[in-house]
Design a protein around this motif. Structure first.
Motif, PDB file in Angstrom:
ATOM      1  N   MET A   1       0.850  -1.192   0.000  1.00 60.62           N
ATOM      2  CA  MET A   1       0.000   0.000   0.000  1.00 60.62           C
ATOM      3  C   MET A   1       0.883   1.238   0.000  1.00 60.62           C
ATOM      4  SD  MET A   1      -3.169  -0.944   2.536  1.00 60.62           S
ATOM      5  CE  MET A   1      -4.087  -2.466   2.326  1.00 60.62           C
ATOM      6  N   SER A   2       0.568   2.153  -0.883  1.00 59.86           N
ATOM      7  CA  SER A   2       1.223   3.457  -0.930  1.00 59.86           C
ATOM      8  C   SER A   2       0.125   4.498  -0.787  1.00 59.86           C
ATOM      9  CB  SER A   2       1.980   3.635  -2.250  1.00 59.86           C
ATOM     10  OG  SER A   2       2.579   4.920  -2.316  1.00 59.86           O
ATOM     11  N   VAL A   3       0.097   5.167   0.365  1.00 59.04           N
ATOM     12  CA  VAL A   3      -1.006   6.068   0.701  1.00 59.04           C
ATOM     13  C   VAL A   3      -0.442   7.424   1.098  1.00 59.04           C
ATOM     14  CG1 VAL A   3      -3.022   6.420   2.185  1.00 59.04           C
ATOM     15  CG2 VAL A   3      -2.358   4.097   1.527  1.00 59.04           C
ATOM     16  N   ASN A   4      -0.933   8.480   0.452  1.00 58.21           N
ATOM     17  CA  ASN A   4      -0.523   9.821   0.855  1.00 58.21           C
ATOM     18  C   ASN A   4      -0.881  10.017   2.322  1.00 58.21           C
ATOM     19  OD1 ASN A   4      -0.768  12.809   1.295  1.00 58.21           O
ATOM     20  ND2 ASN A   4      -0.146  12.843  -0.842  1.00 58.21           N
ATOM     21  N   HIS A   5       0.105  10.478   3.111  1.00 54.87           N
ATOM     22  CA  HIS A   5      -0.086  10.560   4.565  1.00 54.87           C
ATOM     23  C   HIS A   5      -1.171  11.555   4.939  1.00 54.87           C
ATOM     24  CE1 HIS A   5       0.758   9.921   8.720  1.00 54.87           C
ATOM     25  NE2 HIS A   5       1.972   9.455   8.544  1.00 54.87           N
ATOM     26  N   MET A   6      -1.510  12.476   4.043  1.00 57.66           N
ATOM     27  CA  MET A   6      -2.594  13.407   4.343  1.00 57.66           C
ATOM     28  C   MET A   6      -3.924  12.680   4.545  1.00 57.66           C
ATOM     29  SD  MET A   6      -1.957  16.654   1.842  1.00 57.66           S
ATOM     30  CE  MET A   6      -0.977  18.052   2.399  1.00 57.66           C
ATOM     31  N   LEU A   7      -4.048  11.497   3.974  1.00 56.17           N
ATOM     32  CA  LEU A   7      -5.304  10.766   4.047  1.00 56.17           C
ATOM     33  C   LEU A   7      -5.516  10.128   5.411  1.00 56.17           C
ATOM     34  CD1 LEU A   7      -5.343   8.881   0.609  1.00 56.17           C
ATOM     35  CD2 LEU A   7      -6.172  11.173   1.135  1.00 56.17           C
ATOM     36  N   LEU A   8      -4.483   9.471   5.946  1.00 57.36           N
ATOM     37  CA  LEU A   8      -4.638   8.625   7.123  1.00 57.36           C
ATOM     38  C   LEU A   8      -3.376   8.652   7.977  1.00 57.36           C
ATOM     39  CD1 LEU A   8      -5.915   5.424   5.231  1.00 57.36           C
ATOM     40  CD2 LEU A   8      -7.380   7.067   6.405  1.00 57.36           C
ATOM     41  N   ASP A   9      -3.556   8.577   9.303  1.00 60.63           N
ATOM     42  CA  ASP A   9      -2.416   8.272  10.164  1.00 60.63           C
ATOM     43  C   ASP A   9      -2.366   6.763  10.384  1.00 60.63           C
ATOM     44  OD1 ASP A   9      -4.382   7.698  12.056  1.00 60.63           O
ATOM     45  OD2 ASP A   9      -3.927   9.399  13.354  1.00 60.63           O
ATOM     46  N   GLY A  10      -1.457   6.303  11.230  1.00 64.57           N
ATOM     47  CA  GLY A  10      -1.268   4.867  11.396  1.00 64.57           C
ATOM     48  C   GLY A  10      -2.503   4.156  11.911  1.00 64.57           C
ATOM     49  N   LEU A  11      -3.156   4.734  12.930  1.00 62.21           N
ATOM     50  CA  LEU A  11      -4.339   4.089  13.495  1.00 62.21           C
ATOM     51  C   LEU A  11      -5.478   4.072  12.485  1.00 62.21           C
ATOM     52  CD1 LEU A  11      -5.662   2.742  15.899  1.00 62.21           C
ATOM     53  CD2 LEU A  11      -6.243   5.000  16.802  1.00 62.21           C
ATOM     54  N   ALA A  12      -5.669   5.177  11.752  1.00 64.11           N
ATOM     55  CA  ALA A  12      -6.712   5.227  10.725  1.00 64.11           C
ATOM     56  C   ALA A  12      -6.393   4.261   9.587  1.00 64.11           C
ATOM     57  CB  ALA A  12      -6.868   6.648  10.197  1.00 64.11           C
ATOM     58  N   ALA A  13      -5.100   4.091   9.269  1.00 57.76           N
ATOM     59  CA  ALA A  13      -4.704   3.151   8.218  1.00 57.76           C
ATOM     60  C   ALA A  13      -5.004   1.719   8.636  1.00 57.76           C
ATOM     61  CB  ALA A  13      -3.218   3.308   7.900  1.00 57.76           C
ATOM     62  N   LYS A  14      -4.773   1.410   9.917  1.00 58.16           N
ATOM     63  CA  LYS A  14      -5.085   0.068  10.392  1.00 58.16           C
ATOM     64  C   LYS A  14      -6.590  -0.184  10.332  1.00 58.16           C
ATOM     65  CE  LYS A  14      -5.502  -3.344  13.694  1.00 58.16           C
ATOM     66  NZ  LYS A  14      -6.597  -3.702  14.606  1.00 58.16           N
ATOM     67  N   MET A  15      -7.400   0.819  10.700  1.00 55.70           N
ATOM     68  CA  MET A  15      -8.848   0.656  10.620  1.00 55.70           C
ATOM     69  C   MET A  15      -9.298   0.501   9.170  1.00 55.70           C
ATOM     70  SD  MET A  15     -10.413   3.122  13.610  1.00 55.70           S
ATOM     71  CE  MET A  15      -9.549   4.613  13.084  1.00 55.70           C
ATOM     72  N   PHE A  16      -8.654   1.241   8.263  1.00 57.41           N
ATOM     73  CA  PHE A  16      -8.970   1.090   6.843  1.00 57.41           C
ATOM     74  C   PHE A  16      -8.683  -0.337   6.386  1.00 57.41           C
ATOM     75  CE2 PHE A  16      -7.321   1.004   2.473  1.00 57.41           C
ATOM     76  CZ  PHE A  16      -8.461   1.397   1.784  1.00 57.41           C
ATOM     77  N   GLN A  17      -7.557  -0.892   6.823  1.00 58.04           N
ATOM     78  CA  GLN A  17      -7.229  -2.262   6.439  1.00 58.04           C
ATOM     79  C   GLN A  17      -8.224  -3.267   7.025  1.00 58.04           C
ATOM     80  OE1 GLN A  17      -3.082  -3.306   6.957  1.00 58.04           O
ATOM     81  NE2 GLN A  17      -2.416  -1.266   6.352  1.00 58.04           N
ATOM     82  N   GLU A  18      -8.682  -3.024   8.262  1.00 54.80           N
ATOM     83  CA  GLU A  18      -9.710  -3.886   8.844  1.00 54.80           C
ATOM     84  C   GLU A  18     -10.979  -3.838   7.995  1.00 54.80           C
ATOM     85  OE1 GLU A  18      -9.668  -5.877  11.453  1.00 54.80           O
ATOM     86  OE2 GLU A  18      -8.300  -5.127  13.003  1.00 54.80           O
ATOM     87  N   ASN A  19     -11.367  -2.638   7.594  1.00 56.06           N
ATOM     88  CA  ASN A  19     -12.568  -2.494   6.777  1.00 56.06           C
ATOM     89  C   ASN A  19     -12.375  -3.125   5.399  1.00 56.06           C
ATOM     90  OD1 ASN A  19     -14.189  -1.195   8.674  1.00 56.06           O
ATOM     91  ND2 ASN A  19     -13.456   0.836   8.110  1.00 56.06           N
ATOM     92  N   LEU A  20     -11.183  -2.919   4.824  1.00 55.73           N
ATOM     93  CA  LEU A  20     -10.887  -3.513   3.517  1.00 55.73           C
ATOM     94  C   LEU A  20     -10.954  -5.036   3.603  1.00 55.73           C
ATOM     95  CD1 LEU A  20      -9.897  -3.095   0.571  1.00 55.73           C
ATOM     96  CD2 LEU A  20      -7.553  -3.220   1.468  1.00 55.73           C
ATOM     97  N   ALA A  21     -10.349  -5.596   4.635  1.00 58.79           N
ATOM     98  CA  ALA A  21     -10.362  -7.058   4.803  1.00 58.79           C
ATOM     99  C   ALA A  21     -11.786  -7.589   4.944  1.00 58.79           C
ATOM    100  CB  ALA A  21      -9.526  -7.443   6.019  1.00 58.79           C
TER     101      ALA A  21
ATOM    102  N   ASP B   1     -16.821 -13.227   1.225  1.00 65.19           N
ATOM    103  CA  ASP B   1     -17.954 -13.364   0.309  1.00 65.19           C
ATOM    104  C   ASP B   1     -19.299 -13.433   1.023  1.00 65.19           C
ATOM    105  OD1 ASP B   1     -17.797 -15.854   1.405  1.00 65.19           O
ATOM    106  OD2 ASP B   1     -17.225 -16.884  -0.455  1.00 65.19           O
ATOM    107  N   ASP B   2     -19.301 -13.197   2.347  1.00 62.05           N
ATOM    108  CA  ASP B   2     -20.576 -13.228   3.067  1.00 62.05           C
ATOM    109  C   ASP B   2     -21.043 -11.830   3.463  1.00 62.05           C
ATOM    110  OD1 ASP B   2     -18.601 -12.753   4.887  1.00 62.05           O
ATOM    111  OD2 ASP B   2     -19.208 -14.300   6.320  1.00 62.05           O
ATOM    112  N   HIS B   3     -20.471 -10.796   2.777  1.00 63.14           N
ATOM    113  CA  HIS B   3     -20.936  -9.415   2.927  1.00 63.14           C
ATOM    114  C   HIS B   3     -20.930  -8.956   4.386  1.00 63.14           C
ATOM    115  CE1 HIS B   3     -22.074  -9.650  -1.277  1.00 63.14           C
ATOM    116  NE2 HIS B   3     -22.805 -10.713  -1.017  1.00 63.14           N
ATOM    117  N   LYS B   4     -19.790  -9.072   5.002  1.00 61.00           N
ATOM    118  CA  LYS B   4     -19.659  -8.630   6.387  1.00 61.00           C
ATOM    119  C   LYS B   4     -19.825  -7.110   6.479  1.00 61.00           C
ATOM    120  CE  LYS B   4     -16.682 -12.253   8.271  1.00 61.00           C
ATOM    121  NZ  LYS B   4     -15.538 -12.511   9.161  1.00 61.00           N
ATOM    122  N   PRO B   5     -20.409  -6.616   7.577  1.00 64.48           N
ATOM    123  CA  PRO B   5     -20.474  -5.158   7.766  1.00 64.48           C
ATOM    124  C   PRO B   5     -19.096  -4.615   8.107  1.00 64.48           C
ATOM    125  CG  PRO B   5     -21.291  -6.282   9.722  1.00 64.48           C
ATOM    126  CD  PRO B   5     -21.039  -7.351   8.689  1.00 64.48           C
ATOM    127  N   LEU B   6     -18.921  -3.307   7.924  1.00 61.99           N
ATOM    128  CA  LEU B   6     -17.655  -2.681   8.295  1.00 61.99           C
ATOM    129  C   LEU B   6     -17.448  -2.794   9.802  1.00 61.99           C
ATOM    130  CD1 LEU B   6     -17.691   0.659   6.247  1.00 61.99           C
ATOM    131  CD2 LEU B   6     -16.527  -1.471   5.658  1.00 61.99           C
TER     132      LEU B   6
END
Length: 421
Positions: free
Chosen positions: A165-185, A190-195
């Motif tokens: 992942m290459s993400v402009n730091h203006m978008l997310l800090d480390g904790l927000a990036a980890k939450m983004f990855q949790e949501n992405l995962a 395939d069972d449409h899990k909620p965020l």
């Protein structure tokens, strides 16, 4: 055993990649077009944070399937994270950077390597070749069209793969990036899990006050040399050298004990160390845990080189602790207001950022958790990344200009040798 220095394997600067796909992908639903506010703490973070997450081979999820699932997940998660598919925009009248939420897309790259994961060597010692696992730009696009986020999957001949992942730091800090990855995962199942996390987007919570009130001195802040006419782009123009400091549990115990007991440089020069910290819980009206932005600030320690040489280690630890304790609600607000008036940036001769509590390696994808998560070297010469190594070790990725690295290594070894005599 003394802490050791590991130089990235020079033979691994080329991972022998073939790029199979390089394209833009877009939110799965239409999103609202708008200008997205960025706080003053984000105005000088215009650089890409690159990470590499390695996974073992899975018979149920060959890399081709992973790429398909990952593409689907990115498309879905870009609906609640629509700003990540936008582009930076300079607001001249206000003299600040904003994000234009225009659905222009994020980058999606698929590649394969001629090497196996074992041939790369120690994954916890990021080689310069890891830059190929998290490319920052798409070659077929002009500069103004480049995405703020590029997600890449690279397969190895052993069946293992890496998600970069290459993400402009203006978008997310480390904790927000980890939450983004949790949501992405979650969206790759395939069972449409909620965020698992609903991102909180209101960055006006860290806006300057009106009128601004600078109530504290901020010696770690620098004013711009001239008028600000566009978003800054940090990064060294000098050639950098890279090493990894491997600090074992025994070394950590030694340092803790040393801190509780009683270099060739300009001795009058003052050195500033910034320790980057999360401020979500430090504000009086605490920011939500799901605050999706940069809620980070550097607690500074400042001293002359001459004093650093002669003071006991415990005094240096005390200064760092005092710097972290200094970061209160009112202090952060004062800093934000200073930035509103002066349009400058926080500066440190050494900037320490830790991944130790972020938990990137605990993110559960359909194909399992990462076997290893590491930062990728960039051109920010003062930045030191602290992250977990193998067997309980702590690794530190250090980036310094060539002419400074030899001196740094000498003093690092000298500190441990003299302290253990």
């Amino acid at each position: 055993m003394m802490a050791t220095i590991i130089s990235p394997n020079p033979a691994m600067q080329d991972l022998k990649l073939t790029f199979q796909e390089s394209t833009l992908i877009f939110p799965s639903q239409q999103t609202q077009k708008r200008s997205f506010f960025l706080s003053n703490l984000e105005q000088f973070l215009n650089f890409n944070a690159q990470t590499a997450h390695f996974f073992h081979a899975s018979p149920d999820f060959p890399p081709k399937t992973v790429a398909q699932r990952l593409r689907m997940a990115v498309e879905k998660v870009l609906v609640p994270y629509d700003f990540m598919a936008g582009r930076l925009k300079w607001n001249g009248p206000l003299g600040r950077v904003e994000i234009e939420c225009n659905g222009a897309g994020v980058g999606f790259v698929v590649a394969c390597s001629e090497l196996s994961v074992d041939e790369i060597g120690d994954l916890f010692c990021p080689n310069l070749g890891f830059k190929q696992l998290a490319v920052q730009r798409l070659e077929n696009l002009d500069d103004h069209d480049q995405p703020l986020c590029v997600i890449q999957i690279t397969s190895f001949k052993c069946g293992g793969f890496a998600i970069g992942m290459s993400v402009n730091h203006m978008l997310l800090d480390g904790l927000a990036a980890k939450m983004f990855q949790e949501n992405l995962a979650s969206q790759a199942f395939d069972d449409h899990k909620p965020l698992p996390f609903i991102p909180f987007h209101n960055r006006h919570l860290l806006a300057a006050r009106s009128p601004p009130l600078v109530a504290f001195p901020h010696p770690d802040f620098l004013k711009p040399a001239g008028p600000v006419i566009g978003p800054p782009r940090p990064g060294s123009k000098r050639e950098l050298d890279y090493i990894v400091l491997k600090i074992t549990p025994k070394d950590i115990s030694f340092l803790k004990a040393l801190s509780s007991c009683d270099i060739d440089k300009n001795k009058d020069k003052e050195i500033t160390v910034l320790n980057i910290m999360d401020i979500r819980s430090r504000m009086n009206n605490a920011l939500p845990l799901e605050y999706c932005g940069n809620a980070i600030f550097g607690g500074y320690a400042l001293a002359k080189c001459e004093d650093i040489e002669k003071w006991p280690f415990s005094e240096l630890v005390k200064m760092v602790s005092e710097g972290l304790a200094r970061v209160t609600d009112e202090y952060v607000k004062s800093a934000i207001d200073w930035l509103e008036i002066n349009k400058g940036m926080q500066f440190g001769d050494c900037i320490v950022t830790s991944w130790l509590r972020l938990g990137f390696d605990q993110v559960e994808f359909p194909w399992g958790k990462p076997a290893c998560c590491v930062p990728v070297a960039n051109q920010l010469e003062r930045l030191c990344w602290v992250f977990s190594g193998a067997d309980g070790d702590i690794n530190v990725l250090v980036q310094r200009p060539d002419e400074e690295m030899e001196r740094f290594q000498f003093h690092f070894h000298n500190f441990f040798e003299n302290s253990t005599d």
